[in-house]
Design an enzyme around this catalytic site. Sequence first.
Site, PDB file in Angstrom:
ATOM      1  N   ARG A 125       0.873  -1.187   0.000  1.00 38.34           N
ATOM      2  CA  ARG A 125       0.000   0.000   0.000  1.00 38.34           C
ATOM      3  C   ARG A 125       0.894   1.216   0.000  1.00 38.34           C
ATOM      4  O   ARG A 125       1.712   1.404   0.895  1.00 38.34           O
ATOM      5  CB  ARG A 125      -0.913  -0.003   1.220  1.00 38.34           C
ATOM      6  CG  ARG A 125      -2.177   0.861   1.044  1.00 38.34           C
ATOM      7  CD  ARG A 125      -2.951   0.988   2.351  1.00 38.34           C
ATOM      8  NE  ARG A 125      -2.161   1.732   3.301  1.00 38.34           N
ATOM      9  CZ  ARG A 125      -2.033   1.424   4.589  1.00 38.34           C
ATOM     10  NH1 ARG A 125      -2.638   0.407   5.104  1.00 38.34           N
ATOM     11  NH2 ARG A 125      -1.271   2.161   5.372  1.00 38.34           N
ATOM     12  N   GLU A 144       5.030   6.877   2.434  1.00 39.99           N
ATOM     13  CA  GLU A 144       5.840   5.648   2.472  1.00 39.99           C
ATOM     14  C   GLU A 144       5.115   4.593   1.661  1.00 39.99           C
ATOM     15  O   GLU A 144       3.957   4.755   1.294  1.00 39.99           O
ATOM     16  CB  GLU A 144       6.016   5.147   3.907  1.00 39.99           C
ATOM     17  CG  GLU A 144       4.697   4.742   4.558  1.00 39.99           C
ATOM     18  CD  GLU A 144       4.835   3.780   5.720  1.00 39.99           C
ATOM     19  OE1 GLU A 144       5.909   3.187   5.909  1.00 39.99           O
ATOM     20  OE2 GLU A 144       3.830   3.610   6.446  1.00 39.99           O
ATOM     21  N   ASN A 146       4.138   0.532   2.135  1.00 43.50           N
ATOM     22  CA  ASN A 146       4.111  -0.579   3.091  1.00 43.50           C
ATOM     23  C   ASN A 146       4.158  -1.876   2.303  1.00 43.50           C
ATOM     24  O   ASN A 146       3.250  -2.155   1.527  1.00 43.50           O
ATOM     25  CB  ASN A 146       2.815  -0.538   3.905  1.00 43.50           C
ATOM     26  CG  ASN A 146       2.660   0.788   4.635  1.00 43.50           C
ATOM     27  OD1 ASN A 146       3.248   0.997   5.676  1.00 43.50           O
ATOM     28  ND2 ASN A 146       1.875   1.704   4.067  1.00 43.50           N
ATOM     29  N   SER A 151      -2.698  -2.974   6.008  1.00 42.35           N
ATOM     30  CA  SER A 151      -4.023  -3.348   6.507  1.00 42.35           C
ATOM     31  C   SER A 151      -5.145  -2.421   6.045  1.00 42.35           C
ATOM     32  O   SER A 151      -4.921  -1.450   5.335  1.00 42.35           O
ATOM     33  CB  SER A 151      -3.985  -3.416   8.036  1.00 42.35           C
ATOM     34  OG  SER A 151      -3.603  -2.177   8.553  1.00 42.35           O
ATOM     35  N   LYS A 305      12.454   2.432   5.332  1.00 48.89           N
ATOM     36  CA  LYS A 305      12.566   3.880   5.104  1.00 48.89           C
ATOM     37  C   LYS A 305      13.911   4.209   4.455  1.00 48.89           C
ATOM     38  O   LYS A 305      14.018   5.146   3.658  1.00 48.89           O
ATOM     39  CB  LYS A 305      12.425   4.636   6.428  1.00 48.89           C
ATOM     40  CG  LYS A 305      11.227   4.232   7.302  1.00 48.89           C
ATOM     41  CD  LYS A 305       9.938   4.813   6.859  1.00 48.89           C
ATOM     42  CE  LYS A 305       8.775   4.695   7.846  1.00 48.89           C
ATOM     43  NZ  LYS A 305       8.028   3.430   7.867  1.00 48.89           N
ATOM     44  N   LYS A 364      12.806   9.909  10.763  1.00 47.02           N
ATOM     45  CA  LYS A 364      12.167   8.584  10.748  1.00 47.02           C
ATOM     46  C   LYS A 364      13.151   7.456  11.011  1.00 47.02           C
ATOM     47  O   LYS A 364      14.116   7.290  10.279  1.00 47.02           O
ATOM     48  CB  LYS A 364      11.527   8.333   9.382  1.00 47.02           C
ATOM     49  CG  LYS A 364      10.419   9.292   9.007  1.00 47.02           C
ATOM     50  CD  LYS A 364       9.726   8.790   7.755  1.00 47.02           C
ATOM     51  CE  LYS A 364       8.456   9.558   7.496  1.00 47.02           C
ATOM     52  NZ  LYS A 364       7.684   8.917   6.406  1.00 47.02           N
ATOM     53  N   GLU A 368       7.786   0.484  11.588  1.00 44.86           N
ATOM     54  CA  GLU A 368       6.465   0.530  10.967  1.00 44.86           C
ATOM     55  C   GLU A 368       5.402   0.625  12.052  1.00 44.86           C
ATOM     56  O   GLU A 368       5.682   0.401  13.214  1.00 44.86           O
ATOM     57  CB  GLU A 368       6.214  -0.748  10.154  1.00 44.86           C
ATOM     58  CG  GLU A 368       7.242  -1.047   9.078  1.00 44.86           C
ATOM     59  CD  GLU A 368       7.229  -0.019   7.976  1.00 44.86           C
ATOM     60  OE1 GLU A 368       6.141   0.518   7.675  1.00 44.86           O
ATOM     61  OE2 GLU A 368       8.295   0.272   7.418  1.00 44.86           O
ATOM     62  N   GLY A 369       4.190   0.939  11.627  1.00 47.00           N
ATOM     63  CA  GLY A 369       3.067   0.823  12.547  1.00 47.00           C
ATOM     64  C   GLY A 369       2.650   2.115  13.222  1.00 47.00           C
ATOM     65  O   GLY A 369       1.712   2.130  14.007  1.00 47.00           O
ATOM     66  N   ARG A 450      -7.468   7.554   5.242  1.00 48.91           N
ATOM     67  CA  ARG A 450      -7.433   7.658   6.706  1.00 48.91           C
ATOM     68  C   ARG A 450      -7.303   9.125   7.065  1.00 48.91           C
ATOM     69  O   ARG A 450      -6.584   9.862   6.393  1.00 48.91           O
ATOM     70  CB  ARG A 450      -6.248   6.882   7.276  1.00 48.91           C
ATOM     71  CG  ARG A 450      -6.350   5.391   7.111  1.00 48.91           C
ATOM     72  CD  ARG A 450      -5.062   4.700   7.516  1.00 48.91           C
ATOM     73  NE  ARG A 450      -3.950   5.142   6.680  1.00 48.91           N
ATOM     74  CZ  ARG A 450      -2.669   4.950   6.978  1.00 48.91           C
ATOM     75  NH1 ARG A 450      -2.322   4.344   8.088  1.00 48.91           N
ATOM     76  NH2 ARG A 450      -1.729   5.375   6.159  1.00 48.91           N
TER      77      ARG A 450
HETATM   78  P1  ADP Z   1       4.819   4.118   9.724  1.00 54.57           P
HETATM   79  O1  ADP Z   1       5.594   3.053   9.048  1.00 54.57           O
HETATM   80  O2  ADP Z   1       5.011   4.171  11.183  1.00 54.57           O
HETATM   81  O3  ADP Z   1       3.380   4.118   9.302  1.00 54.57           O
HETATM   82  P2  ADP Z   1       5.004   6.593   8.209  1.00 54.57           P
HETATM   83  O4  ADP Z   1       6.140   7.015   7.381  1.00 54.57           O
HETATM   84  O5  ADP Z   1       3.781   6.184   7.475  1.00 54.57           O
HETATM   85  O6  ADP Z   1       5.504   5.445   9.190  1.00 54.57           O
HETATM   86  O7  ADP Z   1       4.649   7.746   9.210  1.00 54.57           O
HETATM   87  C1  ADP Z   1       3.605   7.642  10.151  1.00 54.57           C
HETATM   88  C2  ADP Z   1       2.688   8.856  10.071  1.00 54.57           C
HETATM   89  O8  ADP Z   1       3.448  10.044  10.268  1.00 54.57           O
HETATM   90  C3  ADP Z   1       2.019   9.030   8.717  1.00 54.57           C
HETATM   91  O9  ADP Z   1       0.816   8.295   8.648  1.00 54.57           O
HETATM   92  C4  ADP Z   1       1.789  10.527   8.681  1.00 54.57           C
HETATM   93  O10 ADP Z   1       0.626  10.861   9.415  1.00 54.57           O
HETATM   94  C5  ADP Z   1       3.004  11.079   9.432  1.00 54.57           C
HETATM   95  N1  ADP Z   1       4.086  11.431   8.488  1.00 54.57           N
HETATM   96  C6  ADP Z   1       5.037  10.609   8.016  1.00 54.57           C
HETATM   97  N2  ADP Z   1       5.853  11.232   7.156  1.00 54.57           N
HETATM   98  C7  ADP Z   1       5.418  12.498   7.068  1.00 54.57           C
HETATM   99  C8  ADP Z   1       5.850  13.644   6.351  1.00 54.57           C
HETATM  100  N3  ADP Z   1       6.896  13.600   5.545  1.00 54.57           N
HETATM  101  N4  ADP Z   1       5.151  14.790   6.510  1.00 54.57           N
HETATM  102  C9  ADP Z   1       4.074  14.835   7.335  1.00 54.57           C
HETATM  103  N5  ADP Z   1       3.629  13.794   8.048  1.00 54.57           N
HETATM  104  C10 ADP Z   1       4.270  12.626   7.927  1.00 54.57           C
HETATM  105 MG    MG Z   2       2.549   4.615   7.521  1.00 52.90          MG
END
Ligand code: ADP
Ligand code: MG
Length: 474
Positions: A125, A144, A146, A151, A305, A364, A368-369, A450
């Site tokens: 996803r 990102e 996944n 899910s 990442k 970052k 994940e999660g 979401r």
């Molecule tokens: P995870 O693998 O924990 O889901 P993500 O990269 O999806 O990691 O980051 C988790 C959440 O953080 C995202 O769903 C988003 O709400 C926020 N986020 C992540 N990267 C960014 C970004 N570059 N700018 C703004 N918000 C972000």
């Molecule tokens: Mg995410």
Amino acid sequence: MAVPWDDVLRDEPAVQEAASVAVDAALLEGVLMRTEGEPNASDVVNYAPFTLLPSAVPSALFEQAYAVQQDFNLLVDAISQNKEFLERTLASTIKVDDFTARLFRIHMQVLEEGLAQSVFLGINRSDYMFDCGVDGTPALKQIEINTIAASFGGLTSRTVAVHGRVLKVLGKSKEASRLLPNNPSKGLALGIAKAWELYGSQSAVVMFLVEEVQRNIFDQRCVENELWNRNIRVIRKRFRDVFEKGSLDDAKRLYMDGQEVAVVYYREGYVPTNYNQQNWEARLLLERSRAVKCPDIATQLAGTKKVQQELSRPGTLERLLPGRAEAVARIRATFAGLYSLDMGEEGDKIAATAIADPDRFVLKPQREGGGNNLYGEELRQVLEKIRDSPERTSYILMDKIKPQPAMNYLLRAHSPLHVSECISELGIFGVYVRQGKEMVMNEAAGHLLRTKAIEHADGGVAAGVAVLDTPYLV
Ligand code: ADP
Ligand code: MG
């Protein structure tokens, strides 16, 4: 991005009535989750959190996200087959990040032994936000991708009916009829079914590898049911079941309790807390087997990442997808700024920039999660502390994406109803199957929207921050 029901948001009695209709509709349609108190029983269940109203999504960006999904499928698959790229890209990370290092070691061991698996199934996803540029025009920017345990492909198919009902109750029938049908779980199941068929044993089963705590079981059941409908047997097992009852025969066929397994679909195994020593051994057993793993360990590593950050370097996409200039351009257009914190001048420079201006970035780790990233003052403090240490290479930096907020109500069991300023994240599900060198399926399988209140920088639905939503194209 105005929606044609901004007037409703201020009409409190109308909102109250719509919310009670919405909750009952969610329960009837099966937008369900087990409770925090009893996560492994279905005697008492709740509705999964969702927005009262659909959120506006610019239709051009929605189409762009769908149009690039097959490219991302090809890209992830190409990375997973490129040992040298994964090795080079993750070299600095695995020195300091034990979790990635352990996954990587299994990856190398399986390659050295020779892959027994010949059919590959990817379910991913790709997640995006709509970045508001200086002139206010929103742009599609990837958060990102996944590549393991992506899910909500099941529950999200059921929010359309709920939001359709809410809009009708609010006198917006015309708008209700414009909501798009969406069923990722069907597409996911078609991919699993294809992999099962190519594995080539009628009596073999599909094994869902599930967590110890199974609050989100109904989302998984949506996919399971699609498989049962096709007369494919599904079993649900945990790592510890595999440790106790899993075995390989001489041809590395995987058996659980004497039953041959054709496909292992991981809804587990993506965070360090999913593993103890026995679980690592179980993971190794699965990876060594001939069964189709969704994903295999190389594909899981392709979703780190660190890999995402390396992809943004000039020339990398071109090398991974030779002769596919258009795909490369479509992929690159979705990239936000991503920066390596590897030791050296480049890393020193960006670390200093982020310390001076933390609100421009997200820090970052390889996790994940949800709930792991660092922002603002916390980002500054952490980066300041590790700026001269190799520990910094376990992180990457990313430009912070700044979407335009919109007002909505987030409905959660036992929570009072109040209006919130919200931002949304759009995910597109990708499914592909490869047999040997030949791609036999490559699809976009549906979407997930979401939405969360802006006071939360991070976190998904499972983390208790975001809620399920339905896009309303504008
Ligand atoms: P995870 O693998 O924990 O889901 P993500 O990269 O999806 O990691 O980051 C988790 C959440 O953080 C995202 O769903 C988003 O709400 C926020 N986020 C992540 N990267 C960014 C970004 N570059 N700018 C703004 N918000 C972000
Ligand atoms: Mg995410």
